[in-house]
Design an enzyme around this catalytic site. Structure first.
Site, mmCIF file in Angstrom:
data_model
loop_
_atom_site.group_PDB
_atom_site.id
_atom_site.type_symbol
_atom_site.label_atom_id
_atom_site.label_comp_id
_atom_site.label_asym_id
_atom_site.label_seq_id
_atom_site.Cartn_x
_atom_site.Cartn_y
_atom_site.Cartn_z
ATOM 1 N N GLN A 71 -49.433 -21.161 9.517
ATOM 2 C CA GLN A 71 -48.727 -19.938 9.920
ATOM 3 C C GLN A 71 -49.134 -18.763 9.036
ATOM 4 O O GLN A 71 -49.174 -18.884 7.810
ATOM 5 C CB GLN A 71 -47.211 -20.139 9.831
ATOM 6 C CG GLN A 71 -46.474 -19.001 10.502
ATOM 7 C CD GLN A 71 -44.971 -19.016 10.255
ATOM 8 O OE1 GLN A 71 -44.525 -18.911 9.117
ATOM 9 N NE2 GLN A 71 -44.213 -19.143 11.324
ATOM 10 N N CYS A 102 -39.927 -13.743 9.920
ATOM 11 C CA CYS A 102 -39.469 -13.770 8.530
ATOM 12 C C CYS A 102 -38.574 -12.570 8.229
ATOM 13 O O CYS A 102 -38.955 -11.424 8.470
ATOM 14 C CB CYS A 102 -40.655 -13.770 7.580
ATOM 15 S SG CYS A 102 -40.122 -13.710 5.863
#
Ligand SMILES: Cc1cc2nc3c(=O)[nH]c(=O)nc-3n(C[C@H](O)[C@H](O)[C@H](O)COP(=O)(O)O)c2cc1C
Length: 330
Positions: A71, A102
């Site tokens: 990722q 995030c």
């Protein structure tokens, strides 16, 4: 609606990308316990682009972890493209995953992670740039939106699909919610209905039963488990048993928990170095493994002060001996 890489079981169970948790040792352990797909911690595209040693170390994985996704996060399409090219060339994972979820301030301040969700043009540009930079399948992990006013998971998901994403995970919370409030599984169902690519559901899967419930309520193609796996790699085996129509296996007792915690610790020390720093960082896992055991609070207290593996072994041995002594006396 098939995944762009081979999955061992249908529906696949995913170990979520988790900074500081889904590192190589835990990924390997979870694969052994039945996680079908694992994803690395989020890696900085700028770090990869600059050849940062620590970032490159974090991208390494062993063949037994496959299928694995690496990722990436970042807000600059060019850096994300370069990061994806490096990952493809050097590590060749099964897929490259883009982090659009995030919530950490340091990341969103520069429009990375969930910061991108305020600008769908940027989401499209980053996805396209990554797709063009790699021969590997590109997947995305999104939240439902930046905040309640910008909450629109279907538009975000469609943007990613149109830009070339070949699978999508929705963590059905906004950035503003961080990790609190309930994940809205109805939004996962709406995204499943809207997309042609496979959708993985994520958020509040705490038990094996939750895996079944999420599948039934949303029709998702796969289920991703994050906090529910803390100290509990058994959740994957239990969920698979239920999905296959078998009863869930017995909950592991102290001896089994200790054995797996020690396996996990030994693997971590072997990969990260047998130093007090590694053991101190590992304390959180030790605490999680104690959850639900009789005497967990006292055990956790003791484990919170360990600096070596030998100390951990001694605490576990003493606990098992005292349990055996109690059983013999009763
Ligand atoms: C400690 C921690 C670290 C995380 N790091 C990442 C990350 O690196 N990349 C990512 O996409 N999500 C990350 N997440 C979010 C999880 O992947 C997941 O989306 C979220 O925890 C919701 O799932 P849950 O309710 O099952 O925990 C992290 C979550 C936690 C608790």
């Amino acid at each position: 609606m098939t995944f762009p890489y081979a999955v061992p079981h249908d529906p696949p169970l995913f170990l979520a990308p988790m900074a500081g948790v889904s590192e190589a040792p835990f990924r390997r352990l979870c694969r052994r316990f039945g996680a079908d797909v694992v994803v690395s911690e989020f890696l900085s595209s700028e770090g990869l682009r600059r050849g940062n040693e620590r970032t490159l170390e974090m991208a390494a994985f062993a063949p037994e972890e496959r299928p694995i996704g690496i990722q990436l996060f970042g807000s600059d399409p060019a850096a994300m493209a370069e990061g994806a090219a490096v990952v493809t060339e050097v590590f060749a994972p099964d897929f490259v995953d883009i982090n659009f979820g995030c919530p950490v301030k340091k990341v969103v301040k520069r429009n990375g992670g969930s910061g991108c969700l305020k600008d769908l043009g940027l989401v499209a540009a980053i996805t396209r740039a990554v797709v063009d930079a790699t021969r590997l399948p590109v997947t995305v992990k999104i939240r439902s939106g930046w905040d309640e006013t910008l909450r629109d998971p279907v538009s975000i998901a469609c943007t990613c699909e149109d830009a070339g994403a070949t699978a999508l995970t929705l963590h059905a919370r906004t950035r503003a919610q961080l990790y609190s409030g309930r994940a809205r599984w109805d939004e996962i169902a709406a995204v499943v209905r809207a997309l042609r690519i496979p959708v993985v559901g994520n958020g509040d899967v705490e038990t094996a039963e939750d895996v079944l419930r999420m599948r039934e309520e949303t029709g998702c193609a796969g289920v991703m488990i994050a906090r529910g796996s803390f100290g509990n790699p058994w959740i994957f085996a239990a969920a698979r048993a239920l999905l296959d129509g078998f009863p869930a296996p017995a909950v592991p007792g102290a001896a089994e928990r200790f054995a797996v915690a020690l396996d996990h610790a030994r693997l971590t020390l072997a990969l990260e170095g047998d130093t007090p720093k590694t053991v101190i960082e590992f304390r959180k896992h030790l605490g999680w493994y104690m959850r639900g055991l009789p005497g967990a609070a006292a055990l956790r207290d003791r484990l919170h002060h360990v600096n070596t593996l030998a100390e951990v072994e001694a605490i576990f041995a003493r606990h098992l001996e005292s349990g055996a002594a109690l059983a013999a006396a009763s």
